[in-house]
Motif scaffolding. Structure first.
Motif, PDB file in Angstrom:
ATOM      1  N   ALA A  18       0.836  -1.208   0.000  1.00 14.50           N
ATOM      2  CA  ALA A  18       0.000   0.000   0.000  1.00 14.50           C
ATOM      3  C   ALA A  18       0.867   1.252   0.000  1.00 14.50           C
ATOM      4  N   LEU A  19       1.941   1.238   0.770  1.00 20.29           N
ATOM      5  CA  LEU A  19       2.861   2.377   0.789  1.00 20.29           C
ATOM      6  C   LEU A  19       3.529   2.553  -0.570  1.00 20.29           C
ATOM      7  N   ARG A  21       2.387   1.628  -3.470  1.00 19.02           N
ATOM      8  CA  ARG A  21       1.417   2.009  -4.490  1.00 19.02           C
ATOM      9  C   ARG A  21       1.202   3.518  -4.526  1.00 19.02           C
ATOM     10  N   GLU A  22       1.325   4.187  -3.408  1.00 16.53           N
ATOM     11  CA  GLU A  22       1.139   5.639  -3.382  1.00 16.53           C
ATOM     12  C   GLU A  22       2.173   6.357  -4.239  1.00 16.53           C
ATOM     13  N   SER A  23       3.367   5.789  -4.332  1.00 15.66           N
ATOM     14  CA  SER A  23       4.436   6.452  -5.077  1.00 15.66           C
ATOM     15  C   SER A  23       4.713   5.805  -6.427  1.00 15.66           C
ATOM     16  N   PRO A  25       2.703   2.953  -8.597  1.00 15.19           N
ATOM     17  CA  PRO A  25       1.681   1.910  -8.826  1.00 15.19           C
ATOM     18  C   PRO A  25       2.171   0.763  -9.692  1.00 15.19           C
TER      19      PRO A  25
END
Length: 522
Positions: A18-19, A21-23, A25
């Motif tokens: 999840a972390l 994916r923020e930066s 994908p």
């Protein structure tokens, strides 16, 4: 109370993805693909020498007698993957974009046996999937491998490759005698790639001395494959388990099942592989995460410097970009000379490896074709396809190592550690297509085949007349009415034998031609 280790690792992986994916994908999708590539349930691959009872063992573990072909005349010619479903179904699976073919489970021998002809218009599958409402298959899948060829040379390599992605290997040996040299050689090779091995000593009901054979096998493992010296052994008898279904009463059936040892093996496989499969999946995902996060950390450090230093950092990055562009345009820089040299070295090493491994494949299969009967010849295309997949994967892995060495040797002076980490993360996000091999076309009858039949019949007539001459010379007139029928029978038999022999020889030549074309395509 703390969570179990697999659950804690899985939770940590979810948070890290999840972390990420923020930066990035794309990198997060790569990690998710690694997780999705693992089967939904752990897999156990059953291997062993020919006639060691692998298919009978699989049928007993699934409690479905006769599901996997077991007779020597209908030995499996391709991999059979058994999974779980609410109803029985089967399908033949192919390489590339070719869609699978659904068929009835009762027709499994037609698709999985080298003794039977495939349905009209169908090509040999890469593997066959069979699914049904079997309780064991809800927790793990079983893969029954073909035993044709033994565990020597290429077949041993194929069996070893089949278990690389599996959770565990179930190695079937029977109680008739200790390990063969081929089995020990396979175990030595598998020791480098296989984490978990369980041994099944089959046919214990037919050999009173099976306990001594078991002790001898343990000693041989300690001497020749110490990696598996402490692996668990499960003596069992699939025959007794099958007899339980026809027992006169439930009490007798229970006794036979207990004596068969199949229940203990079922329980051991479930306890051993389920938890281990979860950890293997997480380990693969964490490796992908490590690469992606290293690139992300380097990128974040650069952004942090930009935010803290402002215009000065922007000017430094601009100068760095210009320096790299100038270095790329210059042909006198040492890094370019080293890069060309390392690439040429990697190309030569890879070329030698490709040639050597393809020669080994071609030589092994040409020898197998020369010595194959009709049954073995029909199963060779599936083994060729599996061999090419094996070589392709092996060469890809070796090439990745060489290219990493090229980067370290020639690019380390040009890029910083953080920049190399970003480059590695970007390369790891690439998708590499799998190799697709073409199945052999059916060989159509030729005019030469028909001519040989005619010549065989004519020669048979002549042979029958010669055989009848001594009888005619003895004056056995009563046999004269039988001379013509005997002549016809012998003539037809000779024609059939010549046509069959010629067809088998032509089939071998056809297979050799396809082998050369398939290897050239690969």
């Amino acid at each position: 109370m703390s969570a179990p280790l697999p659950q804690a690792v899985r939770q940590a992986r979810h948070e890290l993805v999840a972390l990420l994916r923020e930066s990035d994908p794309v990198a997060a999708d790569v990690v998710e693909r690694v997780v999705a590539a693992r089967p939904p349930v752990p897999s156990v691959v059953v291997v062993g020498e020919t006639k060691r009872g692998k298919s009978s063992l699989v049928n007993s573990l699934l409690a479905v007698p006769g599901l996997s072909p077991v007779d020597a005349g209908v030995a499996t010619s391709t991999y059979l993957v058994f999974g779980h479903d609410d109803r029985w179904r089967a399908r033949a699976c192919y390489a590339g974009a070719m869609p699978p073919v659904e068929f009835e489970v009762a027709d499994l021998p037609l698709w999985a046996s080298a003794q039977h002809e495939l349905p009209a218009g169908r090509l040999p599958p890469r593997f066959v999937e069979v699914a049904g409402p079997v309780p064991l298959l809800a927790r793990l899948s079983l893969v029954d491998t073909p035993g044709v060829g033994g565990l020597d040379s290429m077949h041993g390599a194929l069996a070893g490759q089949a278990v690389v992605g599996a959770t565990a290997l179930l190695f079937a040996v029977d109680a008739s005698g200790p390990f063969t040299a081929g089995e020990l050689a396979f175990l030595r090779e598998a020791g480098e790639r296989v984490e978990t091995v369980v041994f099944a000593l089959t046919k214990t009901d037919g050999f009173r001395g099976w306990r001594q054979v078991l002790a001898d096998n343990r000693a041989l493992l300690a001497a020749h494959a110490p990696r598996f010296a402490d692996a668990p052994w499960y003596p069992c008898s699939p025959r007794l388990f099958e007899l339980a279904s026809g027992a006169p009463n439930e009490q007798a059936a229970t006794v036979l099942r207990q004596q068969s040892g199949i229940a203990e093996l079922q329980a051991a496989l479930q306890d051993l592989v389920v938890g281990r499969s979860l950890m293997l999946t997480e380990a693969n995902a964490l490796r992908a995460l490590e690469t992606a996060l290293a690139g992300l950390v380097a990128d974040l450090r650069a952004r942090c410097r930009t935010l803290s230093a402002g215009a000065a950092e922007a000017e430094a990055l601009t100068r760095r970009r210009d320096d790299l562009a100038a270095a790329r345009r210059s042909s006198t820089r040492g890094w370019q000379v080293r890069l060309r040299g390392e690439i040429q070295r990697a190309r030569m090493e890879s070329g030698h490896d490709v040639s050597r491994q393809m020669r080994d494949v071609q030589s092994w299969f040409r020898h197998a074709i020369d010595s194959a009967d009709r049954t073995v010849l029909a199963g060779l295309p599936a083994q060729v396809d599996a061999a090419l997949q094996l070589v392709s994967g092996r060469l890809s892995g070796e090439l990745a190592v060489r290219l990493d060495r090229v980067a370290v040797a020639s690019m380390a002076d040009l890029f910083t550690t953080d920049e190399l980490a970003v480059l590695r993360a970007q390369l790891a996000s690439g998708v590499r297509p799998a190799m697709v091999s073409r199945a052999p076309d059916r060989r159509l009858p030729t005019a030469e085949d028909k001519l040989l039949v005619f010549m065989g019949i004519s020669g048979g007539f002549g042979a029958a007349r010669v055989a009848a001459l001594p009888l005619a010379g003895l004056g056995v007139a009563v046999l004269n009415p039988f001379v013509l029928p005997v002549t016809i029978v012998i003539g037809l038999g000779a024609g059939w034998w010549l046509a069959r022999t010629r067809r088998h020889t032509a089939d071998k030549q056809h297979m050799k031609q396809w082998l050369t074309e398939a290897i050239a395509d690969a």
